[in-house]
Design an enzyme around this catalytic site. Structure first.
Site, PDB file in Angstrom:
ATOM      1  N   ASP A  10       4.412  20.956 -30.213  1.00  0.00           N
ATOM      2  CA  ASP A  10       2.969  21.118 -29.902  1.00  0.00           C
ATOM      3  C   ASP A  10       2.163  20.646 -30.963  1.00  0.00           C
ATOM      4  OD1 ASP A  10       3.368  23.408 -30.960  1.00  0.00           O
ATOM      5  OD2 ASP A  10       1.466  24.730 -29.689  1.00  0.00           O
ATOM      6  N   ASP A  28       6.867  26.724 -22.839  1.00  0.00           N
ATOM      7  CA  ASP A  28       6.490  28.000 -23.543  1.00  0.00           C
ATOM      8  C   ASP A  28       4.718  27.924 -22.606  1.00  0.00           C
ATOM      9  OD1 ASP A  28       6.389  30.476 -23.506  1.00  0.00           O
ATOM     10  OD2 ASP A  28       6.108  30.353 -25.634  1.00  0.00           O
ATOM     11  N   LEU A  79       0.077  33.777 -31.814  1.00  0.00           N
ATOM     12  CA  LEU A  79      -0.086  32.530 -31.059  1.00  0.00           C
ATOM     13  C   LEU A  79       1.017  33.166 -29.823  1.00  0.00           C
ATOM     14  CD1 LEU A  79       1.742  29.706 -33.105  1.00  0.00           C
ATOM     15  CD2 LEU A  79      -0.246  29.502 -31.780  1.00  0.00           C
ATOM     16  N   ALA A  80       0.004  32.893 -28.350  1.00  0.00           N
ATOM     17  CA  ALA A  80       0.641  33.383 -27.369  1.00  0.00           C
ATOM     18  C   ALA A  80       1.105  32.386 -26.050  1.00  0.00           C
ATOM     19  CB  ALA A  80      -0.683  34.638 -26.479  1.00  0.00           C
TER      20      ALA A  80
END
Length: 379
Positions: free
Chosen positions: A245, A270, A303-304
């Site tokens: 990304d 993800d 980050l999640a």
């Protein structure tokens, strides 16, 4: 037997070729050949025809998450990602309570048996709960626990027909015994780990064979401390995931890894429930996350997951990492199909393979998605 065909530029046998005619019958590709013109009645592709994408690590999308443990949530996720070019996936869970994890696995198993419209569920990826608290990332710390053979056996019993993957940290109590006990039934992946290079190499010797979202939530690469990343890069056979990304991994590193180990890299999303949704606040199991500027984060900035789709991952590898499309396509198709144990029927455009196809425009938009021969989306 009903036949139909699709004609155009296609990725076949490792190369992009013009004038390819693909004939489909009974959900399978029955013929692939060169043709000067499209036969009457053929679908003429507006773009390049590639195999359907295979995502081995995806949590959610369109406002739903596999951890929601409902048929409607599973359907929402699989339909959304099919519209973005994913035709097969491993439904991915998070570290959660025993009860919630079992409920999620049971719901995924039921949906996979029902065969609802959308991307086909070909596997289950348990991301945790036997991972490192120190490298938990956005995983629920309260749910992280030592490895438990009996808990895992109960989960496996819910879906013996699916391919199983599990992310574990080698340093966690019981993980070695777990890997050695289940390595013939589960593909174990090293991730969310504080283990050093030697410990990760040892885990590969125990039977692990994969790395979860390389570079993220693991020990990094240093010239004196090669870490988990070094173990992945120096392995001959282990595969590794990349979140392309442009946020999780710098484009230069994406390029470096893809060129270093092109036959061992699988692009993943993800993706979390916020994928495909407007910026704002969302839930990731017990945590609140905020989506802004193309990233999902906890309040502390961690980050999640991501809001990435597989078509965007392919686009980013070409446009940000500067790689040729011919090199990138297998990272989203052939390699992940091999990881999921479905490479004999998915991941390629060839006779005998499932008719899972995607038509990508020059701007990497999905013009059409074929799910086992049926057009799901056409713009």
């Amino acid at each position: 037997m009903s036949h139909h065909s699709i004609f155009g530029r296609a990725f076949v046998a490792g190369e992009l070729r013009d004038g390819v005619l693909i004939t489909i019958a009974d959900q399978q590709i029955i013929d692939v050949r060169d043709a000067v013109h499209a036969p009457s009645g053929s679908y003429v592709a507006d773009g390049v025809i590639v195999p359907g994408f295979v995502d081995v690590h995806v949590h959610g999308g369109a406002g739903a998450d596999f951890m929601d443990a409902s048929a409607s949530a599973v359907a929402a996720v699989t339909r959304f990602h099919a519209g973005e070019g994913t035709t097969s996936l491993a439904a991915t869970t998070l570290s959660a309570s025993r009860e919630h994890l079992h409920q999620a696995v049971a719901a995924i198993a039921r949906a996979s048996r029902a065969g609802a419209a959308g991307a086909q569920i070909c596997g289950i990826h348990l991301e945790g709960p036997y991972i490192s608290i120190a490298r938990a990332g956005a995983q629920d710390v309260a749910s992280i626990r030592p490895a438990d053979i009996f808990e895992l056996s109960a989960l496996l019993a819910e879906a013996p027909h699916l391919r199983w993957m599990m992310t574990v940290a080698p340093e966690i109590d019981g993980v070695r015994a777990l890997i050695e006990h289940f390595r013939d039934r589960i593909l174990f992946s090293i991730g969310h780990t504080a283990a050093d290079y030697a410990s990760c190499v040892a885990a590969l010797e125990w039977g692990a064979s994969h790395f979860t979202h390389l570079f993220n939530a693991m020990t990094g690469l240093d010239h004196r401390r090669p870490g988990a990343v070094g173990a992945a890069l120096t392995s001959v056979e282990a595969t590794a995931e990349l979140i392309a990304d442009g946020v999780h991994v710098h484009p230069a590193v994406l390029r470096m890894v893809a060129l270093t180990m092109p036959h061992r890299v699988a692009l993943i999303t993800d993706a979390v429930r916020a994928c495909g949704m407007p910026d704002g606040k969302y839930k990731l199991y017990e945590y609140d996350i905020t989506v802004a500027d193309g990233a999902a984060r906890l309040d502390d900035g961690t980050l999640a997951g991501s809001v990435l789709t597989m078509r965007q991952a392919v686009q980013n590898m070409v446009e940000l990492a500067g790689l040729p499309l011919e090199l990138v396509i297998p990272l989203a198709t052939e390699v992940p199909a091999r990881i999921l144990g479905i490479a004999d029927r998915k991941g390629k455009i060839a006779p005998g393979y499932d008719a899972d196809l995607v038509v990508l425009t020059e701007r990497f938009e999905v013009s059409a998605t074929y799910l086992r021969g049926a057009i799901l989306l056409s713009s």
